[in-house]
Design an enzyme around this catalytic site. Structure first.
Site, short mmCIF file in Angstrom:
data_model
loop_
_atom_site.label_atom_id
_atom_site.label_comp_id
_atom_site.label_asym_id
_atom_site.label_seq_id
_atom_site.Cartn_x
_atom_site.Cartn_y
_atom_site.Cartn_z
CE LYS A 178 51.33 44.87 14.67
NZ LYS A 178 52.54 45.32 14.05
CE LYS A 213 52.68 48.68 14.10
NZ LYS A 213 53.84 48.45 13.24
CB CYS A 242 58.09 48.76 8.46
SG CYS A 242 58.02 50.04 9.74
CE1 TYR A 253 54.79 36.23 14.19
CE2 TYR A 253 53.16 37.14 15.71
CZ TYR A 253 54.18 37.32 14.80
OH TYR A 253 54.59 38.59 14.48
NE ARG A 294 58.13 50.61 16.60
CZ ARG A 294 59.43 50.57 16.31
NH1 ARG A 294 60.09 51.68 16.07
NH2 ARG A 294 60.07 49.41 16.30
C1 PBG Z 1 57.02 46.94 12.16
C2 PBG Z 1 56.07 45.97 12.74
C3 PBG Z 1 55.83 45.64 14.09
C4 PBG Z 1 54.94 44.56 14.07
C5 PBG Z 1 54.63 44.30 12.75
N1 PBG Z 1 55.31 45.19 11.94
C6 PBG Z 1 56.41 46.14 15.34
C7 PBG Z 1 56.36 47.53 15.75
O1 PBG Z 1 55.61 48.35 15.23
O2 PBG Z 1 57.16 47.84 16.65
C8 PBG Z 1 54.45 43.82 15.29
C9 PBG Z 1 54.04 42.40 15.07
C10 PBG Z 1 53.91 41.57 16.29
O3 PBG Z 1 54.03 42.03 17.44
O4 PBG Z 1 53.66 40.37 16.11
N2 PBG Z 1 56.71 48.27 12.27
#
Ligand code: PBG
Length: 324
Positions: free
Chosen positions: A248, A195, A120, A313, A217
């Site tokens: 996710k 996502k 990313c 985590y 976003r």
């Molecule tokens: C990057 C990304 C994000 C997460 C994983 N990759 C954050 C987002 O999209 O703002 C979130 C992971 C988490 O909250 O543990 N794009």
């Protein structure tokens, strides 16, 4: 008819009986542990909103990875905190970027550990968006080349799996093509396929220093209210070459995990995200919840919903408990 012919409680009478008829197994084999690579030496910065999570320089990461490996967790997911951010996120694809160095160092010492890299731009761009910004918009097609470069740089460093999390349309295809053209046909793609635009990412943005500087976003991540759209997203990513598809966050989207699992014949991953972790940690700190039990209940529920793999985590804590 005399009452009752079937008594469900008969099979709940002792621990062995319960073990024999248990439908869902959570094992360390299903866990992936996310880690945050930072520049410097001896850096181990705690993330305030995620007790137990640290930003770590490569030397500290190596020690961490050793304990992950000793716990028999099969895979890690790497995020990077660059030295400097710019509007293209150029450190995301630098051969000496923080993730690339971390991957090389880790694979050198732990060649069998599966290293997944998050692909990313948001951690690397000065504006904090997941792509190239023109005006107030994230330009989808202008971002695809950059994402392919990021994935390629991770593959060159030795990543086993690349995991695009940007939600640009067509990124799985452009990454697959770039990898294949350069001889990395064995590098897998774990796509963040469904996502959602979720407030549960809040603590992560502190950990990865990746909050957008303006706007949000919503124009690229999915609307919370949509389920059928998730199936379209997943089917597109599979057509484009995704090996594993991810949903996710996990907890507020267990229905989506189940539908994806029932609809497609690909391994399904679920991301037990930062906010899901922090909520449990915070309640446990106050003595309001039993952390270990709630953690195991949560991970088991994500498996029961249909996840083959869980990014969490809690992976180390759960692995330790499973060993006992
Ligand atoms: C990057 C990304 C994000 C997460 C994983 N990759 C954050 C987002 O999209 O703002 C979130 C992971 C988490 O909250 O543990 N794009």
């Amino acid at each position: 008819m005399y009452f009752p012919t079937f008594r469900p409680r008969r099979l709940r009478r002792n621990a062995n009986l319960r073990r024999m008829i248990r439908e869902t197994i959570l094992s360390v084999d299903h866990l992936i542990y996310p880690l945050f690579a930072a520049p410097g030496k001896s850096v181990r910065n705690p993330v305030g909103s995620m007790p137990g999570v640290f930003q770590m320089s490569v030397d500290c990461l190596l020690e961490e990875v050793e304990s992950v490996n000793d716990l028999r967790i099969p895979a890690i997911l790497l995020f990077g905190l660059p030295r400097e951010k710019d509007d293209q996120g150029s450190e995301a694809y630098a051969s000496d970027g923080v993730v690339q160095i971390a991957v090389r160092t880790i694979k050198d010492k732990f060649p069998d550990l599966i290293v997944v890299t998050d692909v990313c731009l948001c951690e690397y761009t000065s504006h904090g968006h997941c792509g190239v910004v023109h005006g107030q918009e994230v330009d989808n097609d202008a971002t695809l080349d950059l994402l392919a470069r990021v994935a390629l740089s991770h593959a060159r460093a030795g990543a086993d799996v690349v995991a695009p999390s940007d939600m640009m349309d067509g990124r799985v295809r452009s990454i697959r093509q770039a990898l294949d053209q350069c001889g990395f046909e064995q590098v897998s793609i774990l796509s963040y396929a469904a996502k959602y635009c979720s407030a549960f990412y809040g603590p992560f943005r502190e950990a990865a220093e990746s909050a957008p500087r303006f706007g949000d976003r919503r124009a690229y991540q999915m609307d919370t209210a949509n389920a059928r759209e998730a199936l379209r997203e997943v089917s597109l990513d599979i057509e484009e070459g995704a090996d594993i598809v991810m949903v996710k966050p996990a907890l507020a989207y267990l229905d989506i995990i189940r539908r994806v699992k029932d609809t497609f014949n690909r391994p399904v991953a679920a991301y037990n995200v930062s906010g899901e972790y922090s909520m449990i940690k915070a309640a446990a700190e106050r003595g309001w919840l039993d952390e270990r039990q709630v953690m195991m209940e949560t991970l088991t529920a994500i498996r029961r919903a249909g996840a083959d793999l869980i990014l969490s985590y809690f992976a180390k804590d759960a692995a330790r408990l499973l060993q006992e």
